[in-house]
Design an enzyme around this catalytic site. Structure first.
Site, PDB file in Angstrom:
ATOM      1  N   ASP A  44      74.501  12.004  66.563  1.00 32.45           N
ATOM      2  CA  ASP A  44      75.923  11.881  66.229  1.00 32.45           C
ATOM      3  C   ASP A  44      76.332  12.922  65.190  1.00 32.45           C
ATOM      4  OD1 ASP A  44      76.167   9.794  67.991  1.00 32.45           O
ATOM      5  OD2 ASP A  44      76.013   8.233  66.462  1.00 32.45           O
ATOM      6  N   ASP A  66      61.556  18.163  69.030  1.00 34.38           N
ATOM      7  CA  ASP A  66      60.547  18.116  67.983  1.00 34.38           C
ATOM      8  C   ASP A  66      59.940  19.507  67.838  1.00 34.38           C
ATOM      9  OD1 ASP A  66      58.329  17.765  66.389  1.00 34.38           O
ATOM     10  OD2 ASP A  66      57.439  16.165  67.592  1.00 34.38           O
ATOM     11  N   VAL A  67      60.159  20.142  66.705  1.00 34.56           N
ATOM     12  CA  VAL A  67      59.716  21.525  66.543  1.00 34.56           C
ATOM     13  C   VAL A  67      58.198  21.657  66.463  1.00 34.56           C
ATOM     14  CG1 VAL A  67      61.861  22.268  65.446  1.00 34.56           C
ATOM     15  CG2 VAL A  67      59.952  21.467  64.013  1.00 34.56           C
ATOM     16  N   ASN A  93      64.205  25.947  58.949  1.00 41.01           N
ATOM     17  CA  ASN A  93      64.588  25.100  57.825  1.00 41.01           C
ATOM     18  C   ASN A  93      63.835  23.775  57.795  1.00 41.01           C
ATOM     19  OD1 ASN A  93      66.497  23.936  55.736  1.00 41.01           O
ATOM     20  ND2 ASN A  93      67.119  22.706  57.496  1.00 41.01           N
ATOM     21  N   TYR A 160      52.307  19.639  50.757  1.00 43.54           N
ATOM     22  CA  TYR A 160      53.584  20.355  50.853  1.00 43.54           C
ATOM     23  C   TYR A 160      53.443  21.785  50.355  1.00 43.54           C
ATOM     24  CZ  TYR A 160      58.568  21.352  50.292  1.00 43.54           C
ATOM     25  OH  TYR A 160      59.835  21.916  50.373  1.00 43.54           O
ATOM     26  N   LYS A 164      53.869  25.241  52.412  1.00 43.38           N
ATOM     27  CA  LYS A 164      54.838  26.281  52.072  1.00 43.38           C
ATOM     28  C   LYS A 164      54.142  27.611  51.751  1.00 43.38           C
ATOM     29  CE  LYS A 164      58.736  24.143  52.625  1.00 43.38           C
ATOM     30  NZ  LYS A 164      59.559  24.489  53.824  1.00 43.38           N
ATOM     31  N   ASP A 197      66.440  13.832  46.126  1.00 40.95           N
ATOM     32  CA  ASP A 197      66.551  12.446  45.645  1.00 40.95           C
ATOM     33  C   ASP A 197      66.425  12.348  44.131  1.00 40.95           C
ATOM     34  OD1 ASP A 197      66.861  11.491  48.231  1.00 40.95           O
ATOM     35  OD2 ASP A 197      64.708  11.251  48.532  1.00 40.95           O
TER      36      ASP A 197
END
Length: 245
Positions: A44, A66-67, A93, A160, A164, A197
């Protein structure tokens, strides 16, 4: 302000239904690019963004996939090519982050972090390059993380930062491999951006990077005169350095 003329180009920003991807996709549409709005679960939102892009007078389509899945990546690129033509500007991204300490992380979470960041970047770049090579022109921008390539990181979030770091290494390899083909590959590495967050206390200038800050960095590599800039990592960190420096 950097405002590249993107008329005549087809842009794919992976993960463009929300957050930075959404903002970047709309910014490209405002500068004349036809855009593919990629999503995995937020259909949406993707449809809404595509409609906003069309109001800028450009073509837009939505693509789901799904990449980390080679067949899904092939399918989404085929869908884009059928609607808009070959992708000649790709921004990788998508990249999951998990707040858990790496030693307490379940394997599925580890795999998600590594695959969305590394495998997704690899699969999308590999597929986009076929059209870019044929056209003799292309721009790939990968989203990294500030100071990841220097190893100046919090060991708690090892997967992570490992991911990266791999993205930044892959960016340099892409640049070397495409240096004679009219294609550039670069990275943009924010520290903390506005939709995070939690904000750490050591933020430079007392604020996170805004989407526009990161978009301007991406646009640096899309300017028509930027064809000799490749293999570069542009940090958008406000001058931030980790405490252990």
């Amino acid at each position: 302000m950097i405002e590249p003329d993107l008329e005549g180009h087809t842009v794919l920003v992976t993960g463009s239904a929300k957050g930075l991807g959404r903002a970047l996709t709309l910014a490209c549409a405002k500068r004349g690019a036809d855009v593919a709005v990629h999503y995995h679960t937020s259909g949406d939102d993707a449809n809404e963004i595509a409609e906003q892009a069309r109001r800028e007078g450009v073509e837009a389509t939505t693509v789901r996939g799904d990449v980390t899945d080679p067949e899904a990546v092939e399918g989404l690129f085929e869908a884009i090519e059928a609607e808009l033509g070959p992708v000649d500007v790709l921004v990788n991204n998508v990249g999951a982050f998990a707040p858990e300490h790496w030693a307490e992380m379940d394997f599925e979470t580890w795999q998600t972090v590594m695959e969305t960041n590394v495998t997704g970047t690899y699969l999308c770049s590999r597929r986009a390059l076929s059209g870019m090579r044929e056209a003799g022109w292309g721009r790939i921008v990968n989203v990294g993380y500030a100071s990841a390539e220097k190893g100046l990181i919090n060991p708690k979030n090892a997967p992570y930062f490992m991911a990266k770091s791999s993205v930044l290494m892959f960016t340099r390899m892409l640049a070397a491999d495409t240096s004679e083909q009219g294609i550039t590959a670069n990275a943009v590495s924010p520290y903390v951006i506005e939709n995070s967050d939690e904000f750490p206390e050591d933020l430079p200038r007392g604020r996170p990077a805004g989407f526009e800050d990161v978009i301007q960095a991406v646009f640096t590599f899309l300017e028509e005169g930027s064809g000799y800039i490749s293999g570069t990592n542009l940090e958008v960190s406000g001058g931030w350095l980790p405490e252990d420096v």
